[in-house]
Design a protein around this motif. Structure first.
Motif, short mmCIF file in Angstrom:
data_model
loop_
_atom_site.label_atom_id
_atom_site.label_comp_id
_atom_site.label_asym_id
_atom_site.label_seq_id
_atom_site.Cartn_x
_atom_site.Cartn_y
_atom_site.Cartn_z
N GLN A 1 -6.78 -13.60 2.55
CA GLN A 1 -7.38 -12.99 4.60
C GLN A 1 -7.91 -14.99 4.40
OE1 GLN A 1 -8.40 -10.29 5.41
NE2 GLN A 1 -6.88 -9.58 3.67
N SER B 1 -16.93 -17.57 8.91
CA SER B 1 -16.40 -15.93 10.14
C SER B 1 -16.07 -15.20 9.42
CB SER B 1 -16.23 -16.49 11.72
OG SER B 1 -17.38 -17.59 12.21
N HIS B 2 -14.61 -15.35 8.88
CA HIS B 2 -13.98 -13.95 8.46
C HIS B 2 -14.92 -13.16 7.03
CE1 HIS B 2 -10.63 -15.37 10.71
NE2 HIS B 2 -10.15 -14.96 10.54
N TYR C 1 -15.88 -22.72 4.21
CA TYR C 1 -15.69 -21.38 3.94
C TYR C 1 -17.37 -20.92 2.67
CZ TYR C 1 -13.89 -17.59 1.34
OH TYR C 1 -13.04 -16.07 1.06
N THR D 1 -12.69 -18.61 6.10
CA THR D 1 -13.37 -19.18 7.09
C THR D 1 -14.82 -19.13 6.94
OG1 THR D 1 -13.75 -17.48 8.97
CG2 THR D 1 -11.53 -19.95 9.07
N TRP E 1 -9.68 -4.28 3.05
CA TRP E 1 -9.67 -4.54 5.03
C TRP E 1 -8.79 -3.33 5.75
CZ3 TRP E 1 -12.63 -6.79 8.51
CH2 TRP E 1 -12.06 -7.19 9.91
N HIS F 1 -17.44 -11.04 14.84
CA HIS F 1 -16.71 -12.32 13.73
C HIS F 1 -15.14 -11.79 12.90
CE1 HIS F 1 -20.97 -14.96 12.72
NE2 HIS F 1 -21.16 -13.69 13.11
N ASP F 2 -14.81 -11.39 13.24
CA ASP F 2 -13.33 -11.60 12.74
C ASP F 2 -13.05 -12.59 13.52
OD1 ASP F 2 -10.90 -10.88 11.07
OD2 ASP F 2 -10.71 -9.53 13.03
N GLY G 1 -13.31 -15.73 13.72
CA GLY G 1 -12.45 -16.28 12.86
C GLY G 1 -11.57 -16.60 13.36
N ASN G 2 -11.01 -15.97 13.95
CA ASN G 2 -9.60 -16.29 14.48
C ASN G 2 -9.66 -17.17 15.96
OD1 ASN G 2 -8.86 -14.43 13.05
ND2 ASN G 2 -8.86 -11.95 14.29
N SER H 1 -17.16 -11.84 8.29
CA SER H 1 -16.43 -10.84 8.72
C SER H 1 -16.46 -9.36 7.60
CB SER H 1 -15.70 -10.14 9.41
OG SER H 1 -15.44 -9.31 9.23
N ARG H 2 -16.18 -9.85 6.11
CA ARG H 2 -15.70 -8.81 5.25
C ARG H 2 -16.71 -8.12 4.93
NH1 ARG H 2 -11.48 -13.02 4.83
NH2 ARG H 2 -11.97 -14.87 3.94
#
Length: 287
Positions: free
Chosen positions: A114, A119-120, A73, A117, A89, A150-151, A154-155, A123-124
Protein backbone atom coordinates in the motif's frame (compact mmCIF):
# COMPACT_ATOMS: atom_id res chain seq x y z
CA UNK A 1 55.75 9.69 -26.62
CA UNK A 2 58.50 12.25 -25.92
CA UNK A 3 56.09 15.07 -26.80
CA UNK A 4 53.48 13.66 -24.43
CA UNK A 5 56.03 13.43 -21.64
CA UNK A 6 57.16 16.99 -22.33
CA UNK A 7 53.56 18.24 -22.22
CA UNK A 8 52.90 16.34 -19.00
CA UNK A 9 56.05 17.70 -17.39
CA UNK A 10 55.12 21.24 -18.45
CA UNK A 11 51.68 20.94 -16.85
CA UNK A 12 53.23 19.49 -13.71
CA UNK A 13 55.69 22.37 -13.50
CA UNK A 14 52.89 24.90 -14.00
CA UNK A 15 50.89 23.27 -11.24
CA UNK A 16 53.86 23.44 -8.87
CA UNK A 17 54.56 27.09 -9.72
CA UNK A 18 50.87 27.93 -9.29
CA UNK A 19 50.82 26.32 -5.86
CA UNK A 20 53.94 28.22 -4.85
CA UNK A 21 52.48 31.48 -6.16
CA UNK A 22 49.22 30.89 -4.27
CA UNK A 23 51.14 30.14 -1.09
CA UNK A 24 53.25 33.30 -1.43
CA UNK A 25 50.13 35.40 -1.93
CA UNK A 26 48.39 33.76 1.02
CA UNK A 27 51.23 34.51 3.40
CA UNK A 28 51.83 38.04 2.11
CA UNK A 29 55.10 37.33 0.35
CA UNK A 30 53.89 39.07 -2.81
CA UNK A 31 53.09 42.77 -3.13
CA UNK A 32 49.46 43.47 -4.02
CA UNK A 33 50.71 45.50 -6.97
CA UNK A 34 52.25 42.32 -8.39
CA UNK A 35 48.95 40.41 -8.26
CA UNK A 36 46.96 40.65 -11.48
CA UNK A 37 43.52 42.13 -10.87
CA UNK A 38 40.61 40.56 -12.70
CA UNK A 39 37.92 42.82 -14.25
CA UNK A 40 35.18 44.09 -11.90
CA UNK A 41 32.42 42.67 -14.09
CA UNK A 42 34.10 39.27 -13.83
CA UNK A 43 34.16 39.48 -10.03
CA UNK A 44 30.49 40.52 -9.97
CA UNK A 45 29.54 37.58 -12.16
CA UNK A 46 31.45 35.23 -9.87
CA UNK A 47 29.49 36.47 -6.86
CA UNK A 48 26.18 36.11 -8.68
CA UNK A 49 26.97 32.57 -9.82
CA UNK A 50 27.99 31.65 -6.27
CA UNK A 51 24.65 32.98 -5.02
CA UNK A 52 22.75 31.04 -7.70
CA UNK A 53 24.60 27.85 -6.79
CA UNK A 54 23.73 28.39 -3.13
CA UNK A 55 20.05 28.87 -4.01
CA UNK A 56 20.01 25.63 -5.99
CA UNK A 57 21.65 23.67 -3.19
CA UNK A 58 19.36 25.06 -0.49
CA UNK A 59 16.11 24.41 -2.37
CA UNK A 60 17.21 21.00 -3.63
CA UNK A 61 18.13 19.97 -0.09
CA UNK A 62 14.54 20.61 1.01
CA UNK A 63 12.57 19.60 -2.08
CA UNK A 64 14.38 16.26 -2.37
CA UNK A 65 11.83 15.13 0.20
CA UNK A 66 9.46 14.67 -2.75
CA UNK A 67 11.63 11.75 -3.88
CA UNK A 68 10.61 9.87 -0.73
CA UNK A 69 7.02 8.63 -0.88
CA UNK A 70 6.71 8.28 2.89
CA UNK A 71 7.86 11.78 3.90
CA UNK A 72 4.55 12.43 5.71
CA UNK A 73 3.84 8.83 6.66
CA UNK A 74 3.36 8.16 10.41
CA UNK A 75 6.57 6.64 11.72
CA UNK A 76 4.74 4.15 13.91
CA UNK A 77 3.08 2.65 10.82
CA UNK A 78 6.30 1.66 9.10
CA UNK A 79 6.59 -2.11 8.73
CA UNK A 80 3.24 -2.48 10.50
CA UNK A 81 0.40 -4.74 9.49
CA UNK A 82 -1.37 -1.76 7.90
CA UNK A 83 1.20 -1.84 5.11
CA UNK A 84 0.17 -5.38 4.26
CA UNK A 85 -3.55 -4.67 4.22
CA UNK A 86 -4.27 -5.64 0.65
CA UNK A 87 -6.80 -8.24 1.72
CA UNK A 88 -8.54 -5.75 3.99
CA UNK A 89 -8.74 -3.21 1.18
CA UNK A 90 -10.21 -5.91 -1.05
CA UNK A 91 -13.00 -6.44 1.49
CA UNK A 92 -13.56 -2.73 1.88
CA UNK A 93 -13.70 -2.26 -1.89
CA UNK A 94 -16.43 -4.88 -2.14
CA UNK A 95 -18.35 -3.19 0.65
CA UNK A 96 -18.04 0.27 -0.91
CA UNK A 97 -18.99 -0.91 -4.39
CA UNK A 98 -22.13 -2.58 -3.11
CA UNK A 99 -23.23 0.26 -0.84
CA UNK A 100 -22.15 3.50 -2.54
CA UNK A 101 -23.71 4.69 -5.76
CA UNK A 102 -21.55 5.66 -8.72
CA UNK A 103 -18.37 4.52 -7.00
CA UNK A 104 -16.15 2.10 -8.86
CA UNK A 105 -13.15 0.89 -6.89
CA UNK A 106 -10.74 -1.60 -8.47
CA UNK A 107 -10.48 -4.80 -6.50
CA UNK A 108 -6.97 -6.25 -6.26
CA UNK A 109 -6.77 -9.96 -6.87
CA UNK A 110 -4.00 -10.32 -4.30
CA UNK A 111 -2.55 -8.27 -1.45
CA UNK A 112 -0.30 -5.52 -2.78
CA UNK A 113 1.99 -3.06 -0.99
CA UNK A 114 0.00 0.00 0.00
CA UNK A 115 1.16 3.59 -0.66
CA UNK A 116 2.97 5.14 2.28
CA UNK A 117 1.40 8.58 2.62
CA UNK A 118 -0.48 10.16 5.51
CA UNK A 119 -3.67 10.36 3.45
CA UNK A 120 -3.46 6.70 2.50
CA UNK A 121 -2.84 5.81 6.14
CA UNK A 122 -5.95 7.80 7.14
CA UNK A 123 -7.90 6.08 4.40
CA UNK A 124 -6.87 2.60 5.52
CA UNK A 125 -7.57 3.39 9.17
CA UNK A 126 -11.03 4.69 8.31
CA UNK A 127 -11.72 1.71 6.04
CA UNK A 128 -10.76 -0.71 8.80
CA UNK A 129 -13.00 1.11 11.25
CA UNK A 130 -15.92 1.15 8.80
CA UNK A 131 -15.69 -2.61 8.40
CA UNK A 132 -15.55 -3.10 12.15
CA UNK A 133 -18.58 -0.91 12.85
CA UNK A 134 -20.68 -2.17 9.97
CA UNK A 135 -22.27 -0.72 6.89
CA UNK A 136 -25.61 0.18 8.48
CA UNK A 137 -24.16 2.36 11.22
CA UNK A 138 -24.08 6.10 10.52
CA UNK A 139 -20.46 6.35 11.62
CA UNK A 140 -19.51 3.40 9.43
CA UNK A 141 -21.10 5.12 6.44
CA UNK A 142 -19.28 8.37 7.22
CA UNK A 143 -15.96 6.59 7.67
CA UNK A 144 -16.42 4.92 4.30
CA UNK A 145 -16.79 8.28 2.58
CA UNK A 146 -13.85 9.66 4.57
CA UNK A 147 -11.70 6.70 3.51
CA UNK A 148 -12.55 7.13 -0.15
CA UNK A 149 -11.81 10.86 -0.07
CA UNK A 150 -8.42 10.40 1.56
CA UNK A 151 -7.52 7.61 -0.83
CA UNK A 152 -8.14 10.10 -3.64
CA UNK A 153 -6.11 12.77 -1.84
CA UNK A 154 -3.24 10.34 -1.30
CA UNK A 155 -3.21 9.38 -4.97
CA UNK A 156 -3.17 13.07 -5.86
CA UNK A 157 -0.18 13.60 -3.61
CA UNK A 158 1.73 10.89 -5.44
CA UNK A 159 0.93 12.60 -8.76
CA UNK A 160 2.11 15.92 -7.33
CA UNK A 161 5.37 14.40 -6.15
CA UNK A 162 6.06 12.86 -9.55
CA UNK A 163 5.29 16.16 -11.31
CA UNK A 164 7.68 17.99 -8.97
CA UNK A 165 10.35 15.36 -9.53
CA UNK A 166 10.15 15.74 -13.31
CA UNK A 167 9.38 19.44 -13.55
CA UNK A 168 11.55 20.84 -10.77
CA UNK A 169 14.01 18.49 -9.10
CA UNK A 170 15.54 17.00 -12.22
CA UNK A 171 15.99 20.31 -14.10
CA UNK A 172 17.47 22.08 -11.07
CA UNK A 173 19.85 19.20 -10.37
CA UNK A 174 20.86 19.20 -14.03
CA UNK A 175 21.55 22.94 -13.95
CA UNK A 176 23.66 22.50 -10.82
CA UNK A 177 25.64 19.61 -12.29
CA UNK A 178 26.13 21.01 -15.80
CA UNK A 179 25.95 24.74 -16.55
CA UNK A 180 26.85 25.92 -13.05
CA UNK A 181 29.62 23.34 -12.80
CA UNK A 182 30.96 24.30 -16.24
CA UNK A 183 31.11 27.93 -15.13
CA UNK A 184 32.95 26.90 -11.96
CA UNK A 185 35.43 24.85 -13.97
CA UNK A 186 36.06 27.82 -16.25
CA UNK A 187 36.64 30.04 -13.21
CA UNK A 188 39.14 27.52 -11.90
CA UNK A 189 41.00 27.74 -15.19
CA UNK A 190 41.02 31.53 -14.91
CA UNK A 191 42.48 31.32 -11.42
CA UNK A 192 45.20 28.93 -12.56
CA UNK A 193 46.02 31.14 -15.53
CA UNK A 194 46.18 34.20 -13.31
CA UNK A 195 48.54 32.45 -10.90
CA UNK A 196 50.70 31.29 -13.80
CA UNK A 197 50.83 34.80 -15.25
CA UNK A 198 51.91 36.30 -11.94
CA UNK A 199 54.45 33.52 -11.52
CA UNK A 200 55.82 34.37 -14.97
CA UNK A 201 56.01 38.04 -13.99
CA UNK A 202 58.06 37.11 -10.95
CA UNK A 203 60.25 34.94 -13.16
CA UNK A 204 60.83 37.83 -15.56
CA UNK A 205 61.93 40.06 -12.69
CA UNK A 206 64.55 37.58 -11.54
CA UNK A 207 65.59 36.23 -14.95
CA UNK A 208 69.24 36.38 -15.94
CA UNK A 209 70.10 38.49 -19.02
CA UNK A 210 70.37 35.34 -21.11
CA UNK A 211 66.81 34.25 -20.19
CA UNK A 212 64.99 37.60 -20.18
CA UNK A 213 63.61 37.16 -23.70
CA UNK A 214 62.33 33.67 -22.98
CA UNK A 215 60.74 34.85 -19.72
CA UNK A 216 59.10 37.78 -21.52
CA UNK A 217 57.62 35.48 -24.16
CA UNK A 218 56.28 33.16 -21.46
CA UNK A 219 54.67 36.11 -19.71
CA UNK A 220 53.03 37.37 -22.91
CA UNK A 221 51.73 33.89 -23.67
CA UNK A 222 50.33 33.66 -20.14
CA UNK A 223 48.63 37.05 -20.57
CA UNK A 224 46.97 35.96 -23.81
CA UNK A 225 45.77 32.73 -22.22
CA UNK A 226 44.34 34.55 -19.21
CA UNK A 227 42.42 36.96 -21.44
CA UNK A 228 40.98 34.10 -23.50
CA UNK A 229 39.96 32.04 -20.49
CA UNK A 230 38.48 35.05 -18.72
CA UNK A 231 36.30 35.78 -21.74
CA UNK A 232 35.20 32.13 -21.84
CA UNK A 233 34.34 32.14 -18.15
CA UNK A 234 32.38 35.39 -18.49
CA UNK A 235 30.37 33.91 -21.35
CA UNK A 236 29.57 30.75 -19.39
CA UNK A 237 28.61 32.66 -16.25
CA UNK A 238 26.32 35.00 -18.19
CA UNK A 239 24.67 32.00 -19.82
CA UNK A 240 23.97 30.50 -16.39
CA UNK A 241 22.59 33.72 -14.94
CA UNK A 242 20.42 34.64 -17.94
CA UNK A 243 18.90 31.18 -18.40
CA UNK A 244 15.17 31.34 -17.43
CA UNK A 245 15.02 27.59 -16.73
CA UNK A 246 15.12 27.92 -12.90
CA UNK A 247 12.06 30.18 -13.03
CA UNK A 248 10.26 27.81 -15.39
CA UNK A 249 10.91 24.88 -13.07
CA UNK A 250 9.88 26.82 -9.98
CA UNK A 251 6.61 27.70 -11.71
CA UNK A 252 6.04 24.01 -12.44
CA UNK A 253 6.60 23.23 -8.77
CA UNK A 254 3.93 25.74 -7.75
CA UNK A 255 1.50 24.47 -10.41
CA UNK A 256 1.91 20.90 -9.13
CA UNK A 257 1.21 22.07 -5.58
CA UNK A 258 -1.85 24.06 -6.66
CA UNK A 259 -3.26 21.10 -8.57
CA UNK A 260 -2.80 18.77 -5.60
CA UNK A 261 -4.18 21.11 -2.95
CA UNK A 262 -7.12 22.18 -5.12
CA UNK A 263 -8.08 18.55 -5.74
CA UNK A 264 -7.73 17.84 -2.02
CA UNK A 265 -10.04 20.71 -1.10
CA UNK A 266 -12.55 19.53 -3.70
CA UNK A 267 -12.51 15.97 -2.34
CA UNK A 268 -13.03 17.15 1.24
CA UNK A 269 -15.75 19.63 0.27
CA UNK A 270 -17.57 16.83 -1.52
CA UNK A 271 -17.74 14.54 1.51
CA UNK A 272 -18.30 17.37 3.97
CA UNK A 273 -21.83 17.85 2.67
CA UNK A 274 -22.46 14.11 2.90
CA UNK A 275 -21.11 14.03 6.45
CA UNK A 276 -23.48 16.82 7.47
CA UNK A 277 -26.42 14.84 6.06
CA UNK A 278 -25.29 11.72 7.92
CA UNK A 279 -24.83 13.77 11.09
CA UNK A 280 -28.36 15.20 10.87
CA UNK A 281 -29.77 11.74 10.25
CA UNK A 282 -27.95 10.40 13.30
CA UNK A 283 -29.21 13.32 15.41
CA UNK A 284 -32.80 12.65 14.28
CA UNK A 285 -32.45 8.98 15.21
CA UNK A 286 -31.04 9.98 18.58
CA UNK A 287 -34.01 12.20 19.50
Amino acid sequence: MDKLNLFSNLNTNKSIFNQLQAAREKFGAVDEADITTLPNDYIELENKVDALESVHKHLLKVTKVYENESYDYPVQFHNSISEQSGQLWHSFSSFANSNLKNVNIPQPTAPVPQPKTLSHALSRAAATSALEIGEIDHLGNALTKFALAHDKIGNGRLVQDNDILIGFLQPWQTTLNTSIQLAKNARSQVRNSRLWLDSCKQGLKTASPQKVEQARLEMESAEDKLVTQTETAISLMKNVLENPEPLTSLNKLVKAQISYHSASVEALNTIQGDLEDIQRSAEDDFK
